[in-house]
Design a protein around this motif. Structure first.
Motif, PDB file in Angstrom:
ATOM      1  N   THR A  59     -34.276 -19.802  -0.437  1.00  0.00           N
ATOM      2  CA  THR A  59     -33.273 -20.846  -0.220  1.00  0.00           C
ATOM      3  C   THR A  59     -33.690 -22.111  -0.954  1.00  0.00           C
ATOM      4  O   THR A  59     -34.858 -22.520  -0.879  1.00  0.00           O
ATOM      5  CB  THR A  59     -33.114 -21.174   1.281  1.00  0.00           C
ATOM      6  OG1 THR A  59     -32.806 -19.973   1.998  1.00  0.00           O
ATOM      7  CG2 THR A  59     -31.989 -22.182   1.492  1.00  0.00           C
ATOM      8  N   PHE A  64     -33.041 -26.139  -1.105  1.00  0.00           N
ATOM      9  CA  PHE A  64     -32.516 -27.232  -0.299  1.00  0.00           C
ATOM     10  C   PHE A  64     -32.353 -28.471  -1.179  1.00  0.00           C
ATOM     11  O   PHE A  64     -33.325 -28.964  -1.757  1.00  0.00           O
ATOM     12  CB  PHE A  64     -33.460 -27.538   0.871  1.00  0.00           C
ATOM     13  CG  PHE A  64     -33.578 -26.412   1.866  1.00  0.00           C
ATOM     14  CD1 PHE A  64     -32.760 -26.357   2.984  1.00  0.00           C
ATOM     15  CD2 PHE A  64     -34.512 -25.393   1.669  1.00  0.00           C
ATOM     16  CE1 PHE A  64     -32.870 -25.321   3.905  1.00  0.00           C
ATOM     17  CE2 PHE A  64     -34.632 -24.347   2.583  1.00  0.00           C
ATOM     18  CZ  PHE A  64     -33.800 -24.316   3.703  1.00  0.00           C
ATOM     19  N   SER A 107     -31.672 -32.422  -2.139  1.00  0.00           N
ATOM     20  CA  SER A 107     -32.111 -33.690  -1.556  1.00  0.00           C
ATOM     21  C   SER A 107     -30.956 -34.326  -0.794  1.00  0.00           C
ATOM     22  O   SER A 107     -29.774 -34.062  -1.066  1.00  0.00           O
ATOM     23  CB  SER A 107     -32.594 -34.636  -2.654  1.00  0.00           C
ATOM     24  OG  SER A 107     -31.491 -35.108  -3.423  1.00  0.00           O
ATOM     25  N   GLN A 108     -31.293 -35.198   0.141  1.00  0.00           N
ATOM     26  CA  GLN A 108     -30.249 -35.854   0.930  1.00  0.00           C
ATOM     27  C   GLN A 108     -29.348 -36.704   0.036  1.00  0.00           C
ATOM     28  O   GLN A 108     -28.138 -36.800   0.256  1.00  0.00           O
ATOM     29  CB  GLN A 108     -30.875 -36.719   2.022  1.00  0.00           C
ATOM     30  CG  GLN A 108     -29.860 -37.317   2.987  1.00  0.00           C
ATOM     31  CD  GLN A 108     -29.033 -36.254   3.683  1.00  0.00           C
ATOM     32  OE1 GLN A 108     -29.580 -35.315   4.254  1.00  0.00           O
ATOM     33  NE2 GLN A 108     -27.707 -36.388   3.616  1.00  0.00           N
ATOM     34  N   ALA A 165     -25.849 -28.687   1.179  1.00  0.00           N
ATOM     35  CA  ALA A 165     -27.176 -28.932   1.743  1.00  0.00           C
ATOM     36  C   ALA A 165     -28.180 -27.917   1.225  1.00  0.00           C
ATOM     37  O   ALA A 165     -29.367 -28.229   1.058  1.00  0.00           O
ATOM     38  CB  ALA A 165     -27.114 -28.897   3.264  1.00  0.00           C
ATOM     39  N   GLN A 166     -27.723 -26.712   0.945  1.00  0.00           N
ATOM     40  CA  GLN A 166     -28.613 -25.657   0.471  1.00  0.00           C
ATOM     41  C   GLN A 166     -27.797 -24.571  -0.196  1.00  0.00           C
ATOM     42  O   GLN A 166     -26.568 -24.530  -0.086  1.00  0.00           O
ATOM     43  CB  GLN A 166     -29.393 -25.052   1.650  1.00  0.00           C
ATOM     44  CG  GLN A 166     -28.492 -24.374   2.682  1.00  0.00           C
ATOM     45  CD  GLN A 166     -29.242 -23.973   3.932  1.00  0.00           C
ATOM     46  OE1 GLN A 166     -29.762 -24.813   4.649  1.00  0.00           O
ATOM     47  NE2 GLN A 166     -29.286 -22.674   4.205  1.00  0.00           N
ATOM     48  N   GLU A 220     -38.900 -20.936  -0.265  1.00  0.00           N
ATOM     49  CA  GLU A 220     -38.103 -22.152  -0.079  1.00  0.00           C
ATOM     50  C   GLU A 220     -38.498 -23.203  -1.112  1.00  0.00           C
ATOM     51  O   GLU A 220     -39.671 -23.335  -1.457  1.00  0.00           O
ATOM     52  CB  GLU A 220     -38.294 -22.740   1.329  1.00  0.00           C
ATOM     53  CG  GLU A 220     -37.670 -21.900   2.435  1.00  0.00           C
ATOM     54  CD  GLU A 220     -37.773 -22.564   3.801  1.00  0.00           C
ATOM     55  OE1 GLU A 220     -38.389 -23.660   3.897  1.00  0.00           O
ATOM     56  OE2 GLU A 220     -37.241 -22.014   4.778  1.00  0.00           O
ATOM     57  N   HIS A 262     -37.608 -27.238  -1.490  1.00  0.00           N
ATOM     58  CA  HIS A 262     -36.974 -28.458  -0.992  1.00  0.00           C
ATOM     59  C   HIS A 262     -37.121 -29.549  -2.044  1.00  0.00           C
ATOM     60  O   HIS A 262     -38.236 -29.957  -2.364  1.00  0.00           O
ATOM     61  CB  HIS A 262     -37.643 -28.923   0.307  1.00  0.00           C
ATOM     62  CG  HIS A 262     -37.394 -28.035   1.481  1.00  0.00           C
ATOM     63  ND1 HIS A 262     -36.523 -28.357   2.507  1.00  0.00           N
ATOM     64  CD2 HIS A 262     -37.909 -26.823   1.809  1.00  0.00           C
ATOM     65  CE1 HIS A 262     -36.523 -27.387   3.410  1.00  0.00           C
ATOM     66  NE2 HIS A 262     -37.351 -26.444   3.010  1.00  0.00           N
TER      67      HIS A 262
END
Length: 209
Positions: A69, A71, A73-74, A83-84, A183, A185
């Motif tokens: 997955t 993710f 960044s905000q 979001a992902q 993952e 992020h």
């Protein structure tokens, strides 16, 4: 006499050959420009960088876990990105960029060159136990920098100081084990707001790219 001198010179030249070979520059060690067996956590990160620099989708496919997955960044999410997304989308996006300069995709950007650098010196791993699946994952936060040169003389750059949190897990492969990236992020939360843009250069996050 002339023949004797020539013979001495020739012998001297031959004697120097091994010395010249010893002075040859050391060949680059397996690392940033070589794919490594996925038998260590560090090899996953190394191969990720090398696969992008050399545009090899099969190597990305090899190192991504089946449940991978990404993710965003905000900051990117606030700009309208998801979001992902799962492995399928990651492979589609990666391959599209990799082959765009040889097999352009309709309405998709053409990437002329890729340069990705993950800061892999002194990587520190943090264990993440998960009792529900009986595994311990390992995560590392690394700085990243990239330069994507696109068609029409547009260049995308990462902002200095951008980071990503990369998580790996060990899986069984045949009679042994290998590591996979499970993952990713992107931590470039502040890049959208602080990005500098010109007519030919834009700074973006990895997810934005």
């Amino acid at each position: 006499m002339k023949d004797a001198v020539c013979g001495v010179v020739l012998l001297a030249a031959l004697a120097l050959v091994p010395a010249c070979e010893d002075d040859d520059p050391v060949q680059p060690a397996a690392g940033s420009q070589a794919f490594l067996p996925l038998t260590t956590r560090e090899a996953v990160l190394n191969n990720l960088e090398v696969a992008w620099d050399n545009r090899v989708p099969d190597r990305i496919d090899e190192l991504l876990d089946e449940n991978f997955t990404f993710f965003f960044s905000q900051g990117d999410v606030d700009q309208g990105l998801p979001a992902q997304w799962p492995r399928t989308n990651e492979m589609e996006a990666s391959e599209a960029l990799f082959i765009s300069n040889t097999t352009p995709i309709m309405n998709a950007p053409v990437c002329m060159s890729i340069d990705l650098d993950l800061s892999l010196d002194d990587v520190e791993w943090v264990e993440i136990p998960d009792t529900t699946i009986g595994e311990t994952w390992h995560t590392a936060t690394v700085f990243y920098a990239f330069k994507f040169m696109m068609e029409s003389d547009i260049t995308y750059l990462s902002e200095p100081g951008a980071k990503a949190e990369l998580t790996v897990r060990e899986v069984t492969v045949g009679s042994g084990t290998e590591w996979r990236l499970v993952e990713w992020h992107d931590l470039g939360d502040n890049l959208i707001a602080g990005a500098r843009q010109t007519a030919s250069t834009q700074e973006v996050t990895w997810g934005g790219m």
